[in-house]
Scaffold this motif. Structure first.
Motif, PDB file in Angstrom:
ATOM      1  N   LEU A 106       0.772  -1.017  -0.022  1.00  0.00           N
ATOM      2  CA  LEU A 106       0.005  -0.082   0.054  1.00  0.00           C
ATOM      3  C   LEU A 106       0.809   1.175  -0.268  1.00  0.00           C
ATOM      4  N   LEU A 107       0.858   2.031  -1.017  1.00  0.00           N
ATOM      5  CA  LEU A 107       1.799   3.320  -1.443  1.00  0.00           C
ATOM      6  C   LEU A 107       0.803   4.412  -1.319  1.00  0.00           C
ATOM      7  N   GLN A 108       1.708   5.525  -0.908  1.00  0.00           N
ATOM      8  CA  GLN A 108       0.912   6.773  -0.850  1.00  0.00           C
ATOM      9  C   GLN A 108       1.790   7.693  -0.906  1.00  0.00           C
ATOM     10  N   ARG A 109       1.475   8.994  -1.473  1.00  0.00           N
ATOM     11  CA  ARG A 109       1.897  10.156  -1.269  1.00  0.00           C
ATOM     12  C   ARG A 109       1.789  10.741  -0.009  1.00  0.00           C
ATOM     13  N   PRO A 110       2.570  11.639   0.493  1.00  0.00           N
ATOM     14  CA  PRO A 110       2.620  12.187   2.145  1.00  0.00           C
ATOM     15  C   PRO A 110       1.198  12.998   2.195  1.00  0.00           C
ATOM     16  N   ASP A 111       0.703  13.582   1.129  1.00  0.00           N
ATOM     17  CA  ASP A 111      -0.812  14.010   1.321  1.00  0.00           C
ATOM     18  C   ASP A 111      -1.944  13.438   1.065  1.00  0.00           C
ATOM     19  N   ALA A 112      -1.623  11.890   0.632  1.00  0.00           N
ATOM     20  CA  ALA A 112      -2.687  10.961   0.165  1.00  0.00           C
ATOM     21  C   ALA A 112      -3.421  11.417  -1.028  1.00  0.00           C
ATOM     22  N   SER A 113      -2.685  12.160  -1.828  1.00  0.00           N
ATOM     23  CA  SER A 113      -3.447  12.497  -3.177  1.00  0.00           C
ATOM     24  C   SER A 113      -3.369  11.508  -4.190  1.00  0.00           C
ATOM     25  N   ASP A 114      -2.320  10.330  -3.923  1.00  0.00           N
ATOM     26  CA  ASP A 114      -2.230   9.333  -4.883  1.00  0.00           C
ATOM     27  C   ASP A 114      -2.046   7.830  -3.671  1.00  0.00           C
ATOM     28  N   VAL A 115      -3.205   7.182  -3.699  1.00  0.00           N
ATOM     29  CA  VAL A 115      -2.907   5.857  -2.877  1.00  0.00           C
ATOM     30  C   VAL A 115      -2.862   4.553  -3.913  1.00  0.00           C
ATOM     31  N   VAL A 116      -2.092   3.887  -3.959  1.00  0.00           N
ATOM     32  CA  VAL A 116      -2.009   2.692  -4.780  1.00  0.00           C
ATOM     33  C   VAL A 116      -1.738   1.541  -4.011  1.00  0.00           C
ATOM     34  N   LEU A 117      -2.549   0.363  -4.682  1.00  0.00           N
ATOM     35  CA  LEU A 117      -2.407  -0.889  -3.924  1.00  0.00           C
ATOM     36  C   LEU A 117      -1.835  -1.787  -5.110  1.00  0.00           C
ATOM     37  N   VAL A 118      -0.633  -2.421  -4.670  1.00  0.00           N
ATOM     38  CA  VAL A 118       0.110  -3.380  -5.485  1.00  0.00           C
ATOM     39  C   VAL A 118       0.112  -4.811  -4.940  1.00  0.00           C
ATOM     40  N   LYS A 119      -0.868  -5.660  -5.806  1.00  0.00           N
ATOM     41  CA  LYS A 119      -0.954  -7.199  -5.105  1.00  0.00           C
ATOM     42  C   LYS A 119       0.085  -7.973  -5.779  1.00  0.00           C
ATOM     43  N   ALA A 120       0.728  -8.771  -4.964  1.00  0.00           N
ATOM     44  CA  ALA A 120       2.153  -9.452  -5.346  1.00  0.00           C
ATOM     45  C   ALA A 120       2.161 -10.812  -4.723  1.00  0.00           C
ATOM     46  N   GLY A 121       2.442 -11.832  -5.613  1.00  0.00           N
ATOM     47  CA  GLY A 121       2.769 -13.193  -5.090  1.00  0.00           C
ATOM     48  C   GLY A 121       4.286 -13.473  -5.169  1.00  0.00           C
ATOM     49  N   ALA A 122       4.472 -14.689  -4.916  1.00  0.00           N
ATOM     50  CA  ALA A 122       5.969 -15.282  -5.204  1.00  0.00           C
ATOM     51  C   ALA A 122       6.753 -14.865  -6.553  1.00  0.00           C
ATOM     52  N   GLY A 123       7.686 -14.556  -6.296  1.00  0.00           N
ATOM     53  CA  GLY A 123       8.277 -14.199  -7.824  1.00  0.00           C
ATOM     54  C   GLY A 123       8.167 -12.725  -8.141  1.00  0.00           C
ATOM     55  N   ASP A 124       7.054 -12.082  -7.791  1.00  0.00           N
ATOM     56  CA  ASP A 124       6.825 -10.583  -8.188  1.00  0.00           C
ATOM     57  C   ASP A 124       8.013  -9.754  -7.597  1.00  0.00           C
ATOM     58  N   VAL A 125       8.394  -8.651  -8.263  1.00  0.00           N
ATOM     59  CA  VAL A 125       9.144  -7.732  -7.891  1.00  0.00           C
ATOM     60  C   VAL A 125       8.389  -6.420  -8.032  1.00  0.00           C
ATOM     61  N   VAL A 126       8.544  -5.564  -6.867  1.00  0.00           N
ATOM     62  CA  VAL A 126       7.678  -4.161  -6.917  1.00  0.00           C
ATOM     63  C   VAL A 126       8.769  -3.426  -6.446  1.00  0.00           C
ATOM     64  N   VAL A 127       8.754  -2.322  -7.373  1.00  0.00           N
ATOM     65  CA  VAL A 127       9.563  -1.070  -7.167  1.00  0.00           C
ATOM     66  C   VAL A 127       9.096   0.062  -6.444  1.00  0.00           C
ATOM     67  N   ILE A 128       9.390   0.494  -5.374  1.00  0.00           N
ATOM     68  CA  ILE A 128       8.751   1.679  -4.672  1.00  0.00           C
ATOM     69  C   ILE A 128       9.183   3.025  -5.154  1.00  0.00           C
ATOM     70  N   PRO A 129       8.576   3.835  -6.158  1.00  0.00           N
ATOM     71  CA  PRO A 129       9.098   4.995  -6.695  1.00  0.00           C
ATOM     72  C   PRO A 129       9.264   6.049  -5.728  1.00  0.00           C
ATOM     73  N   PRO A 130      10.399   6.991  -5.998  1.00  0.00           N
ATOM     74  CA  PRO A 130      10.505   8.000  -5.263  1.00  0.00           C
ATOM     75  C   PRO A 130       9.249   9.064  -4.934  1.00  0.00           C
ATOM     76  N   GLY A 131       9.093   9.442  -3.635  1.00  0.00           N
ATOM     77  CA  GLY A 131       7.948  10.313  -3.236  1.00  0.00           C
ATOM     78  C   GLY A 131       6.789   9.295  -2.308  1.00  0.00           C
ATOM     79  N   PHE A 132       6.980   7.971  -2.795  1.00  0.00           N
ATOM     80  CA  PHE A 132       5.993   7.158  -2.069  1.00  0.00           C
ATOM     81  C   PHE A 132       6.401   6.733  -0.630  1.00  0.00           C
ATOM     82  N   GLY A 133       5.425   6.662   0.323  1.00  0.00           N
ATOM     83  CA  GLY A 133       5.529   5.949   1.414  1.00  0.00           C
ATOM     84  C   GLY A 133       4.955   4.715   1.477  1.00  0.00           C
ATOM     85  N   HIS A 134       5.104   3.757   2.100  1.00  0.00           N
ATOM     86  CA  HIS A 134       4.754   2.458   1.925  1.00  0.00           C
ATOM     87  C   HIS A 134       4.614   1.431   3.078  1.00  0.00           C
TER      88      HIS A 134
END
Length: 248
Positions: A106-134
């Protein structure tokens, strides 16, 4: 116990008491405040050569184990943090790999202007971009085991999540998302897929540890300002939203 062929230090343990400020329902019941919720094994390397390579480039490889369960009405999750800016003024990114189980990032901008859910399973790779808490959530019935590669040039900032009582939404144990009333807005969470990013060598099923020794593939962790266009590929929408409902 998860599989790891190298030396394994004692884990850093996050307890129920540690998490009390970021929960949907703050702990005040019969649960033991010292109950361990997840385990962080930091600064791992299979051998001394890899350790020296990582250290010389200000990088660290970690593993985290989140057992299944609930904390009050919500799934077990991590505390949540942001990364500060690097010397070029761009926030540091991070890369995760799910090794066992399933994860909701569960990623979000500090002001919650963008909140993103990435569902991942075994073998998946997820990059957390700059500017998102998680925050990472274990919605499954087995241990979630994940690895991450990250710069050692900074310390994670947990204070904003603690100040706001957690993330913009809480994932409840029935699978619904409930709004954290301390944030304005946040009516919906957009869903994104864990996609390969060629610039970061994140091919599906490729362990991120295999990137150790490949400087070109990991340069983005300390020099994110050179990869702004590539970061736009990390959170591609799947065309659906998940409702973050007001708390009843």
């Amino acid at each position: 116990m998860f599989h790891w062929n190298g030396p394994l230090p004692e884990p850093h343990i996050r307890t129920l008491a540690d998490m009390n400020g970021v929960l949907a329902a703050p702990h005040n019941g019969p649960d033991d405040p010292d109950r361990p919720l997840y385990f962080m094994y930091r600064d791992l390397a299979l051998n001394e050569e890899d350790r020296l390579w990582l250290s010389a480039r200000s990088l660290r490889y970690d593993m985290t184990v989140i057992p299944p369960g609930v904390i009050g009405p919500e799934f077990v999750k991590t505390k949540g943090h942001y990364h500060p800016e690097n010397p070029a003024g761009v926030r540091y990114p991070e890369v995760y790999e799910v090794i066992e189980g399933e994860a909701h990032f569960l990623l979000q901008r500090p002001d919650a202007s963008d909140v993103v859910l990435v569902k991942a399973g075994a073998g998946d790779v997820v990059v957390i971009p700059p500017g998102f808490g998680h925050v990472t959530i274990n919605p499954g019935k087995v241990d979630l085991v994940m690895a991450n590669l990250v710069s050692t040039a900074f310390s994670s900032d947990y204070a904003p999540y603690a100040a706001m009582g957690g993330a913009a939404c809480y994932e409840m144990a029935d699978g619904t998302f409930v709004k954290n009333p301390r944030y304005p807005g946040t009516a919906a969470v957009r869903l994104a897929a864990p996609l390969p990013v060629p610039a970061f060598c994140t091919a599906p099923g490729t362990p991120i540890y295999s990137l150790v020794g490949r400087e070109r593939c990991l340069r983005f962790l300390n020099r994110p300002e050179e990869y702004i266009e590539a970061f736009s590929e990390c959170l591609r929408d799947v065309g659906e939203n998940c409702v973050c409902a007001p708390r009843p």
